[in-house]
Design a protein around this motif. Sequence first.
Motif, PDB file in Angstrom:
ATOM      1  N   GLU A  27      39.738  25.978  21.500  1.00 36.68           N
ATOM      2  CA  GLU A  27      38.862  24.972  22.089  1.00 36.68           C
ATOM      3  C   GLU A  27      38.283  25.505  23.395  1.00 36.68           C
ATOM      4  OE1 GLU A  27      40.839  21.226  22.435  1.00 36.68           O
ATOM      5  OE2 GLU A  27      41.426  21.171  20.307  1.00 36.68           O
ATOM      6  N   PHE A  28      36.973  25.306  23.570  1.00 33.68           N
ATOM      7  CA  PHE A  28      36.321  25.819  24.765  1.00 33.68           C
ATOM      8  C   PHE A  28      35.031  25.052  25.022  1.00 33.68           C
ATOM      9  CE2 PHE A  28      35.376  28.340  21.044  1.00 33.68           C
ATOM     10  CZ  PHE A  28      34.006  28.537  21.056  1.00 33.68           C
ATOM     11  N   VAL A  29      34.561  25.135  26.264  1.00 33.86           N
ATOM     12  CA  VAL A  29      33.321  24.472  26.683  1.00 33.86           C
ATOM     13  C   VAL A  29      32.384  25.515  27.268  1.00 33.86           C
ATOM     14  CG1 VAL A  29      32.300  22.793  28.271  1.00 33.86           C
ATOM     15  CG2 VAL A  29      34.471  22.275  27.136  1.00 33.86           C
ATOM     16  N   GLY A  30      31.126  25.459  26.852  1.00 32.36           N
ATOM     17  CA  GLY A  30      30.104  26.317  27.424  1.00 32.36           C
ATOM     18  C   GLY A  30      29.136  25.499  28.245  1.00 32.36           C
ATOM     19  N   LYS A  31      28.886  25.934  29.470  1.00 35.17           N
ATOM     20  CA  LYS A  31      27.939  25.244  30.346  1.00 35.17           C
ATOM     21  C   LYS A  31      26.680  26.091  30.479  1.00 35.17           C
ATOM     22  CE  LYS A  31      31.439  22.644  32.866  1.00 35.17           C
ATOM     23  NZ  LYS A  31      31.982  22.245  34.194  1.00 35.17           N
ATOM     24  N   ALA A  32      25.562  25.530  29.993  1.00 36.93           N
ATOM     25  CA  ALA A  32      24.305  26.264  29.929  1.00 36.93           C
ATOM     26  C   ALA A  32      23.412  25.913  31.111  1.00 36.93           C
ATOM     27  CB  ALA A  32      23.580  25.938  28.625  1.00 36.93           C
ATOM     28  N   SER A  33      22.851  26.938  31.729  1.00 41.05           N
ATOM     29  CA  SER A  33      21.885  26.731  32.813  1.00 41.05           C
ATOM     30  C   SER A  33      20.613  27.517  32.507  1.00 41.05           C
ATOM     31  CB  SER A  33      22.467  27.180  34.155  1.00 41.05           C
ATOM     32  OG  SER A  33      22.810  28.555  34.124  1.00 41.05           O
ATOM     33  N   GLU A  34      19.489  26.970  32.943  1.00 40.10           N
ATOM     34  CA  GLU A  34      18.191  27.633  32.790  1.00 40.10           C
ATOM     35  C   GLU A  34      17.591  27.794  34.172  1.00 40.10           C
ATOM     36  OE1 GLU A  34      14.680  27.304  29.585  1.00 40.10           O
ATOM     37  OE2 GLU A  34      14.846  25.541  30.885  1.00 40.10           O
ATOM     38  N   ASP A  35      17.371  29.049  34.577  1.00 40.10           N
ATOM     39  CA  ASP A  35      16.868  29.337  35.929  1.00 40.10           C
ATOM     40  C   ASP A  35      17.766  28.709  36.990  1.00 40.10           C
ATOM     41  OD1 ASP A  35      14.679  30.728  34.865  1.00 40.10           O
ATOM     42  OD2 ASP A  35      13.515  28.875  34.687  1.00 40.10           O
ATOM     43  N   GLY A  36      19.074  28.724  36.732  1.00 42.91           N
ATOM     44  CA  GLY A  36      20.046  28.223  37.694  1.00 42.91           C
ATOM     45  C   GLY A  36      20.291  26.725  37.647  1.00 42.91           C
ATOM     46  N   ILE A 202      19.575  39.358  23.041  1.00 45.82           N
ATOM     47  CA  ILE A 202      20.624  38.428  23.470  1.00 45.82           C
ATOM     48  C   ILE A 202      21.748  39.251  24.075  1.00 45.82           C
ATOM     49  CG2 ILE A 202      22.318  36.724  22.712  1.00 45.82           C
ATOM     50  CD1 ILE A 202      19.422  35.785  22.478  1.00 45.82           C
ATOM     51  N   THR A 203      22.263  38.833  25.229  1.00 44.98           N
ATOM     52  CA  THR A 203      23.388  39.519  25.867  1.00 44.98           C
ATOM     53  C   THR A 203      24.634  38.658  25.753  1.00 44.98           C
ATOM     54  OG1 THR A 203      21.929  40.643  27.447  1.00 44.98           O
ATOM     55  CG2 THR A 203      24.262  40.528  28.006  1.00 44.98           C
ATOM     56  N   LEU A 204      25.736  39.281  25.327  1.00 43.85           N
ATOM     57  CA  LEU A 204      27.006  38.585  25.152  1.00 43.85           C
ATOM     58  C   LEU A 204      28.078  39.251  26.013  1.00 43.85           C
ATOM     59  CD1 LEU A 204      26.986  38.491  21.241  1.00 43.85           C
ATOM     60  CD2 LEU A 204      26.185  36.688  22.780  1.00 43.85           C
ATOM     61  N   GLY A 205      28.898  38.436  26.659  1.00 46.64           N
ATOM     62  CA  GLY A 205      30.005  38.950  27.449  1.00 46.64           C
ATOM     63  C   GLY A 205      31.336  38.554  26.836  1.00 46.64           C
ATOM     64  N   TYR A 206      32.324  39.456  26.901  1.00 45.90           N
ATOM     65  CA  TYR A 206      33.661  39.212  26.358  1.00 45.90           C
ATOM     66  C   TYR A 206      34.722  39.683  27.337  1.00 45.90           C
ATOM     67  CZ  TYR A 206      31.694  38.170  21.788  1.00 45.90           C
ATOM     68  OH  TYR A 206      31.004  37.584  20.760  1.00 45.90           O
ATOM     69  N   ASP A 214      30.244  34.841  28.042  1.00 48.91           N
ATOM     70  CA  ASP A 214      28.859  34.626  28.453  1.00 48.91           C
ATOM     71  C   ASP A 214      27.906  34.785  27.271  1.00 48.91           C
ATOM     72  OD1 ASP A 214      28.707  34.877  31.747  1.00 48.91           O
ATOM     73  OD2 ASP A 214      30.327  36.085  30.873  1.00 48.91           O
ATOM     74  N   TYR A 215      26.837  33.992  27.285  1.00 54.19           N
ATOM     75  CA  TYR A 215      25.719  34.133  26.353  1.00 54.19           C
ATOM     76  C   TYR A 215      24.457  34.030  27.184  1.00 54.19           C
ATOM     77  CZ  TYR A 215      22.321  32.941  22.682  1.00 54.19           C
ATOM     78  OH  TYR A 215      21.232  32.930  21.853  1.00 54.19           O
ATOM     79  N   ILE A 216      23.579  35.032  27.085  1.00 53.21           N
ATOM     80  CA  ILE A 216      22.340  35.035  27.856  1.00 53.21           C
ATOM     81  C   ILE A 216      21.180  35.283  26.910  1.00 53.21           C
ATOM     82  CG2 ILE A 216      21.065  36.098  29.754  1.00 53.21           C
ATOM     83  CD1 ILE A 216      23.750  37.053  30.885  1.00 53.21           C
ATOM     84  N   GLY A 217      20.268  34.326  26.813  1.00 51.66           N
ATOM     85  CA  GLY A 217      19.114  34.503  25.946  1.00 51.66           C
ATOM     86  C   GLY A 217      18.574  33.183  25.438  1.00 51.66           C
ATOM     87  N   ILE A 233      24.853  30.822  29.315  1.00 48.85           N
ATOM     88  CA  ILE A 233      25.983  29.939  29.031  1.00 48.85           C
ATOM     89  C   ILE A 233      27.267  30.636  29.463  1.00 48.85           C
ATOM     90  CG2 ILE A 233      27.189  28.578  27.286  1.00 48.85           C
ATOM     91  CD1 ILE A 233      24.719  28.814  25.517  1.00 48.85           C
ATOM     92  N   ARG A 234      28.050  29.941  30.262  1.00 50.43           N
ATOM     93  CA  ARG A 234      29.352  30.459  30.708  1.00 50.43           C
ATOM     94  C   ARG A 234      30.444  29.618  30.047  1.00 50.43           C
ATOM     95  NH1 ARG A 234      25.703  30.855  34.891  1.00 50.43           N
ATOM     96  NH2 ARG A 234      25.653  32.856  36.006  1.00 50.43           N
ATOM     97  N   TYR A 235      31.392  30.294  29.394  1.00 52.07           N
ATOM     98  CA  TYR A 235      32.410  29.613  28.593  1.00 52.07           C
ATOM     99  C   TYR A 235      33.748  29.558  29.312  1.00 52.07           C
ATOM    100  CZ  TYR A 235      29.091  29.978  24.762  1.00 52.07           C
ATOM    101  OH  TYR A 235      27.970  29.864  23.978  1.00 52.07           O
TER     102      TYR A 235
END
Length: 247
Positions: A27-36, A202-206, A214-217, A233-235
């Motif tokens: 279980e996890f939550v991703g918080k998405a921001s656009e231009d901060g 798309i950039t993904l961080g692990y 992280d998900y960027i794109g 998106i930061r998870y």
Amino acid sequence: MTRPQLATLTAAMLMVPAAYANDSRFEFVGKASEDGTPVYEEHHKVAGECRDNLWHPVTHSVEYRKPGERESFATKSLEYRSSVLRPEMDFKQLDFDESITVRQDGDGSLAIHWQAPSGGTENFSASIEDSVVIDAGFDNLVRRHWADVTSDQSVDFRFLAPTRGEHYAFVMEPVSTDQTEARHTVTIRPSGIVLRFLVDPITLGYDSSGTLTDYIGLSNLRKSEDNNYTVHIRYDVSKRPTCELTP
């Protein structure tokens, strides 16, 4: 090809059964921001199994909510019955009256139904190949090829664009970036020259365990009828499986 149609090429990133043998939850939550600016949150619940100390997802549900709200404006369900790379999918974005379903037919093809925001509907049939990845299957693709990710090797695959009824050649490869603090980062981009000009990577961080950070794109969610969000998106994980995520 419009940006909303291209957005379905990305991941971005569900019915939970009562119990499984060797039950394990993620279980996890991703918080998405656009231009901060915060724009939405993803609330994920994944049910799976531990087999030989390796985690296998079975079902995955996600609710999309505006920051601070409890009601969802979009939902998605994935079922990994046939493959961890090619889940069956149900997606609904209620504020635009849009829905997408992807099913595996008995004849070895994918049946796709798209209800567009315009009110029109499209039905497609796409071939199934071992290299095809659907939606959040990209996350499992990364983990399946963890040895490649951690040794700077690239991986070729095909990604389904449901609103086009086709899958396209993509490549996943490690990359260095200062956009995240992730232990490992990879990009996913089209292999074809023409599509490469139309679709941004798309950039993904692990982290070191294989957990997405992280998900960027381009997002799979519409900002308007003609455009989708472009997000970072930061998870944050609240519950981890009891076994390993990577081989």
